[in-house]
Write a protein that holds these residues in place. Structure first.
Motif, PDB file in Angstrom:
ATOM      1  N   LYS A 206      -0.723  15.160   7.206  1.00 42.30           N
ATOM      2  CA  LYS A 206       0.061  13.967   7.513  1.00 42.30           C
ATOM      3  C   LYS A 206      -0.510  13.228   8.715  1.00 42.30           C
ATOM      4  CE  LYS A 206       3.576  16.233  10.334  1.00 42.30           C
ATOM      5  NZ  LYS A 206       5.006  16.479  10.426  1.00 42.30           N
ATOM      6  N   LEU A 207      -0.176  11.968   8.819  1.00 45.38           N
ATOM      7  CA  LEU A 207      -0.647  11.128   9.906  1.00 45.38           C
ATOM      8  C   LEU A 207       0.111  11.445  11.184  1.00 45.38           C
ATOM      9  CD1 LEU A 207      -0.751   7.736   8.027  1.00 45.38           C
ATOM     10  CD2 LEU A 207      -2.685   9.155   8.648  1.00 45.38           C
TER      11      LEU A 207
ATOM     12  N   TRP B  67       5.252  16.489   0.720  1.00 48.53           N
ATOM     13  CA  TRP B  67       4.335  15.360   0.772  1.00 48.53           C
ATOM     14  C   TRP B  67       4.731  14.407   1.886  1.00 48.53           C
ATOM     15  CZ3 TRP B  67       0.050  15.735  -2.014  1.00 48.53           C
ATOM     16  CH2 TRP B  67       0.059  16.588  -3.111  1.00 48.53           C
TER      17      TRP B  67
ATOM     18  N   MET C 133       0.838  -1.154   0.000  1.00 49.07           N
ATOM     19  CA  MET C 133       0.000   0.000   0.000  1.00 49.07           C
ATOM     20  C   MET C 133       0.898   1.237   0.000  1.00 49.07           C
ATOM     21  SD  MET C 133      -2.775   1.358   2.799  1.00 49.07           S
ATOM     22  CE  MET C 133      -1.588   1.478   4.103  1.00 49.07           C
TER      23      MET C 133
ATOM     24  N   TYR D 245       4.547  10.464   2.957  1.00 49.20           N
ATOM     25  CA  TYR D 245       4.398   9.142   2.335  1.00 49.20           C
ATOM     26  C   TYR D 245       4.375   8.053   3.395  1.00 49.20           C
ATOM     27  CZ  TYR D 245       5.888  11.363  -2.030  1.00 49.20           C
ATOM     28  OH  TYR D 245       5.996  12.167  -3.136  1.00 49.20           O
ATOM     29  N   ARG D 246       3.551   7.040   3.145  1.00 46.32           N
ATOM     30  CA  ARG D 246       3.541   5.841   3.974  1.00 46.32           C
ATOM     31  C   ARG D 246       3.531   4.640   3.035  1.00 46.32           C
ATOM     32  NH1 ARG D 246      -1.404   3.605   7.334  1.00 46.32           N
ATOM     33  NH2 ARG D 246      -2.379   4.814   5.690  1.00 46.32           N
TER      34      ARG D 246
ATOM     35  N   ASP E 110       0.424   5.331   0.585  1.00 47.06           N
ATOM     36  CA  ASP E 110      -0.467   6.417   0.986  1.00 47.06           C
ATOM     37  C   ASP E 110       0.318   7.710   0.869  1.00 47.06           C
ATOM     38  OD1 ASP E 110      -2.806   7.621   2.176  1.00 47.06           O
ATOM     39  OD2 ASP E 110      -1.705   7.723   4.063  1.00 47.06           O
ATOM     40  N   VAL E 111      -0.208   8.680   0.120  1.00 50.54           N
ATOM     41  CA  VAL E 111       0.451   9.962  -0.075  1.00 50.54           C
ATOM     42  C   VAL E 111      -0.514  11.060   0.341  1.00 50.54           C
ATOM     43  CG1 VAL E 111       1.601  11.483  -1.726  1.00 50.54           C
ATOM     44  CG2 VAL E 111       1.701   8.999  -2.059  1.00 50.54           C
ATOM     45  N   ARG E 112      -0.034  11.958   1.191  1.00 51.64           N
ATOM     46  CA  ARG E 112      -0.849  13.071   1.682  1.00 51.64           C
ATOM     47  C   ARG E 112      -0.014  14.339   1.654  1.00 51.64           C
ATOM     48  NH1 ARG E 112      -4.618  11.035   6.069  1.00 51.64           N
ATOM     49  NH2 ARG E 112      -4.601   8.798   5.788  1.00 51.64           N
TER      50      ARG E 112
END
Length: 82
Positions: free
Chosen positions: A10-11, A55, A1, A57-58, A3-5
């Motif tokens: 951000k988380l 950005w 997976m 990223y995860r 995940d880009v925010r």
């Protein structure tokens, strides 16, 4: 997976990051790596988190394939992102 925010969304990684592995990019920034258990799916995940160019990223994989997609593989993917 993957995940880009945006950095603004951000988380929250929590307060305790002492158990997270650290990888350094050539520009001096860091990526953090952890294996964690998800209470929702009852599974374990290997996760690499980093920020680059505004950005967040995860990169995550199910730990059952962790011997194929190692932390080094995830970091290699992270390094390829421009």
């Amino acid at each position: 997976m993957i995940d880009v925010r945006s950095i603004e969304q951000k988380l929250d990684l929590g307060k305790s990051k002492k158990d997270w592995g650290k990888y350094k990019f050539k520009d001096g920034s860091e990526a953090l790596y952890i294996t964690t258990k998800s209470p929702k799916t009852r599974g374990r995940f290997n996760i690499l988190v980093f920020e680059k160019n505004g950005w967040h990223y995860r990169l995550a994989v199910d730990s059952r394939i962790g011997n194929h997609v190692t932390a080094d593989v995830l970091f290699g993917i992270a390094q390829s992102i421009k």
